[in-house]
Design a protein around this motif. Structure first.
Motif, PDB file in Angstrom:
ATOM      1  N   GLU A  76      12.262  -4.963   3.424  1.00 16.73           N
ATOM      2  CA  GLU A  76      12.823  -6.259   3.044  1.00 16.73           C
ATOM      3  C   GLU A  76      13.251  -7.068   4.261  1.00 16.73           C
ATOM      4  O   GLU A  76      13.113  -8.304   4.275  1.00 16.73           O
ATOM      5  N   ASN A  77      13.772  -6.403   5.282  1.00 15.59           N
ATOM      6  CA  ASN A  77      14.159  -7.124   6.499  1.00 15.59           C
ATOM      7  C   ASN A  77      12.963  -7.784   7.151  1.00 15.59           C
ATOM      8  O   ASN A  77      13.038  -8.928   7.617  1.00 15.59           O
ATOM      9  N   GLY A 103      11.758 -10.637   4.758  1.00 13.49           N
ATOM     10  CA  GLY A 103      12.720 -11.734   4.758  1.00 13.49           C
ATOM     11  C   GLY A 103      12.676 -12.533   6.049  1.00 13.49           C
ATOM     12  O   GLY A 103      12.680 -13.774   6.029  1.00 13.49           O
ATOM     13  N   ASN A 104      12.625 -11.847   7.182  1.00 14.04           N
ATOM     14  CA  ASN A 104      12.569 -12.543   8.465  1.00 14.04           C
ATOM     15  C   ASN A 104      11.267 -13.312   8.640  1.00 14.04           C
ATOM     16  O   ASN A 104      11.244 -14.404   9.207  1.00 14.04           O
ATOM     17  N   ARG A 142       9.422 -14.622   6.255  1.00 11.63           N
ATOM     18  CA  ARG A 142       9.467 -15.824   5.413  1.00 11.63           C
ATOM     19  C   ARG A 142      10.424 -16.859   6.009  1.00 11.63           C
ATOM     20  O   ARG A 142      10.122 -18.047   6.046  1.00 11.63           O
ATOM     21  N   LYS A 143      11.564 -16.402   6.516  1.00 12.13           N
ATOM     22  CA  LYS A 143      12.576 -17.311   7.045  1.00 12.13           C
ATOM     23  C   LYS A 143      12.111 -18.010   8.317  1.00 12.13           C
ATOM     24  O   LYS A 143      12.334 -19.222   8.498  1.00 12.13           O
ATOM     25  N   ILE A 162      13.709 -10.303  -3.129  1.00  6.33           N
ATOM     26  CA  ILE A 162      12.992 -10.929  -2.024  1.00  6.33           C
ATOM     27  C   ILE A 162      11.491 -10.918  -2.278  1.00  6.33           C
ATOM     28  O   ILE A 162      10.776 -11.838  -1.933  1.00  6.33           O
ATOM     29  N   SER A 195       9.015 -14.302  -2.872  1.00  2.17           N
ATOM     30  CA  SER A 195       7.782 -14.563  -2.136  1.00  2.17           C
ATOM     31  C   SER A 195       6.631 -14.809  -3.085  1.00  2.17           C
ATOM     32  O   SER A 195       5.714 -15.560  -2.787  1.00  2.17           O
TER      33      SER A 195
END
Length: 575
Positions: free
Chosen positions: A517-518, A521-522, A524-525, A568, A572
């Motif tokens: 997930e990290n 998430g990163n 996508r961010k 998350i 997406s």
């Protein structure tokens, strides 16, 4: 014959590999020693799985690792890329002279061998050595003591070859030349793009791999150890893509490793964006070309539960790589086991499995999660501990970063190896004793894996002379855990600890979810959302819009596989 070809890509990967091959070399030496520990003389471990036999031009038989190592030019220190077994006179004058003008030569001074490498050279030349290297006593001021060697290595290792006691084949050591940068500059994904394809490097590397493959009877798989924290990651990904195209049916077990320097605090937001995008892109691409990927490398190994009985210097790749290499040695043992008796209990090993078997076990179940967590107990506790002590499985602690603790996963699948375990009376436990202890431990737990494959060997982990002094003062000579500390130095090395019992485990579990997930998430961010700061960076790394979307979908699919309800992952999917 079921051979394994090992590939090491990057500086820290080669540090790990250097320790790994030292373990193998020490095992071979102890097996051949008529006065050695009997448990190392087992015929149940087939070393030909990892090694190749050969012959020099002079007719001398050789036995070298089936290995391809890739690193910077100059990373070998005082060791030649041609090794020492196949010495060829590269200074022989040419018969054809086409230049009649003046000639000037410029040569740099070769790096001096440290005390350890000097001692190896003296030993090969038949020179007398000191205290324990060949059992002799001191009779010359020029001889080298083991204590001096250990002290020299603990304070002065610069290169992974500084502590390597292994002979390598000339095809094994590949140096990347022409980059004109050092390791500190080769630190992000973009800078490593196209390195594999430039200047025919890819062809040269593939030819070297082909050399080892073509002499095999039946390859069971590839064991890749890859730096994923810098420019070596895209090089490895391109290489892996070539391997997957040429050797379609040969499984790849990939250890994605991170060295101490990759966890340094970043001083600016821009640096953090670069690192986070690198981590996501690197993991996505590497995982695309292997059957099973195992992330390894804790930010602070010394503070982890895995180092409970160790004194590790986090800033030292020599120290950290020794722990990771010990775990990899353990996980590789089932790949070379041969059951000799009619039943598993009649042998000193049980639970033999090949690379494909482990891949199918951990990545081919109903969940089909191809990311595994690596746990270790170093050294593993006695099987007959006191009632208030935790069981052996409870003493296994992760070497994989960003893993959730105390997760009850009813679909978890494990492959565990226990070797050299200490049983009743401080003696080496039998195979059946280990199996019963693990069965009882899991039988008494309310939460246990859906499936656990257990491999057992009586042969402990040998501690070679160049192993760092990282054992705490509660670790005895044979790895037994003591009730009170040994007085003196807080750190003990190979002169004090000769072998240790080990346990390691690879598991497919939802505990890997934070890691995945990290990265998603990163990515996508910083790389996908409108106006994000990494769009131009990804473009400069050579990724177009479609490729960026593919990376995001790959990471999202991994998250969904582990946890279909992940927020998350759902976010997406809605983009």
């Amino acid at each position: 014959m079921r051979e394994i070809v090992t590939v090491q890509v990057g500086g820290f990967a080669n540090f790990i590999g250097s320790h790994f091959w030292n373990f193998q070399d020490e095992t071979l030496g102890l097996a051949a020693d008529p006065y050695g520990y009997p448990l190392f003389k087992t015929k149940s471990l087939n070393m030909d799985v990892l090694y190749r036999t050969g012959e020099t031009h002079q007719g001398t038989l050789t036995y070298t690792p089936r290995l391809l190592s890739i690193d910077f030019q100059g990373s070998l220190g005082s060791v030649s890329s041609k090794g020492t077994l196949y010495n060829e006179d590269s200074n022989a004058p040419s018969e054809v002279v086409t230049w009649v003008g003046n000639v000037s030569s410029h040569a740099s001074e070769p790096r001096k061998k440290n005390l350890f490498l000097q001692s190896l050279y003296q030993e090969e030349q038949g020179a007398p050595l000191m205290n324990g290297i060949n059992g002799g006593a001191k009779d010359s001021q020029n001889e080298i003591q083991d204590t001096d060697i250990v002290s020299c290595l603990d304070t002065g290792v610069q290169f992974w070859t500084d502590f390597s006691k292994v002979h390598y084949h000339p095809q094994s050591l590949y140096e990347i030349n022409g980059l004109w940068m050092d390791a500190q500059e080769f630190d992000n994904y973009g800078i490593g793009q196209d390195v594999f394809m430039e200047n025919l490097r890819g062809e040269e590397i593939c030819d070297r791999l082909r050399f080892f493959i073509e002499e095999c009877d039946h390859v069971q798989g590839f064991q890749f150890i890859v730096d994923d924290s810098g420019g070596f990651s895209p090089l490895a990904a391109d290489f892996l893509e070539s391997v997957s195209d040429e050797y379609t049916n040969t499984p790849v077990l990939l250890y994605a490793v991170r060295g101490p320097s990759s966890h340094l605090n970043l001083s600016s937001r821009k640096q953090k964006v670069v690192r986070d995008l690198h981590d996501a892109v690197s993991f996505s691409r590497l995982s695309s070309f292997c059957k099973l990927i195992v992330p390894i490398g804790l930010p602070f190994l010394s503070r982890s539960k895995a180092s409970t009985f160790l004194n590790v210097k986090d800033e030292s790749p020599y120290h950290c790589s020794a722990v990771y290499a010990a775990a990899l040695h353990s996980t590789s043992l089932p790949f070379r086991m041969e059951a000799l008796g009619p039943t598993a209990d009649s042998s000193d090993v049980c639970g033999a499995v090949d690379v494909n078997g482990v891949v199918q076990m951990l990545a081919g179940q109903s969940r089909q999660n191809m990311v595994a967590i690596l746990d270790v107990a170093m050294p593993s506790p006695s099987l007959t501990g006191r009632q208030n002590e935790q069981s052996l499985p409870a003493n296994l602690h992760t070497l994989t970063p960003e893993v959730a603790e105390d997760v009850d996963d009813l679909q978890a699948v494990e492959s565990m190896i226990v070797h050299g375990a200490i049983g009743t009376g401080g003696c080496t436990a039998s195979v059946s004793e280990v199996k019963n202890a693990i069965h009882d431990a899991y039988g008494s737990e309310t939460s246990r894996p859906m499936f656990c494959h257990l491999s057992v060997a009586q042969c402990p982990l040998p501690i070679p002379l160049p192993f760092p002094s990282i054992f705490g003062n509660l670790v005895g000579q044979h790895g037994e855990l003591l009730g009170s500390p040994i007085l003196g130095s807080a750190s003990r090395g190979s002169l004090d600890v000769h072998s240790i019992p080990m346990a390691a485990r690879m598991r497919s579990s939802s505990a890997i979810l934070p890691f995945l997930e990290n990265r998603l998430g990163n990515f996508r961010k910083f790389g996908i959302e409108r106006g994000c700061p990494g769009t131009e960076l990804l473009r400069s790394w050579g990724f177009g819009k479609d490729e960026v979307e593919d990376i995001g979908e790959t990471l999202s699919k991994m998250v969904r596989t582990v946890n279909p309800q992940s927020e998350i992952s759902s976010d997406s999917d809605s983009d």
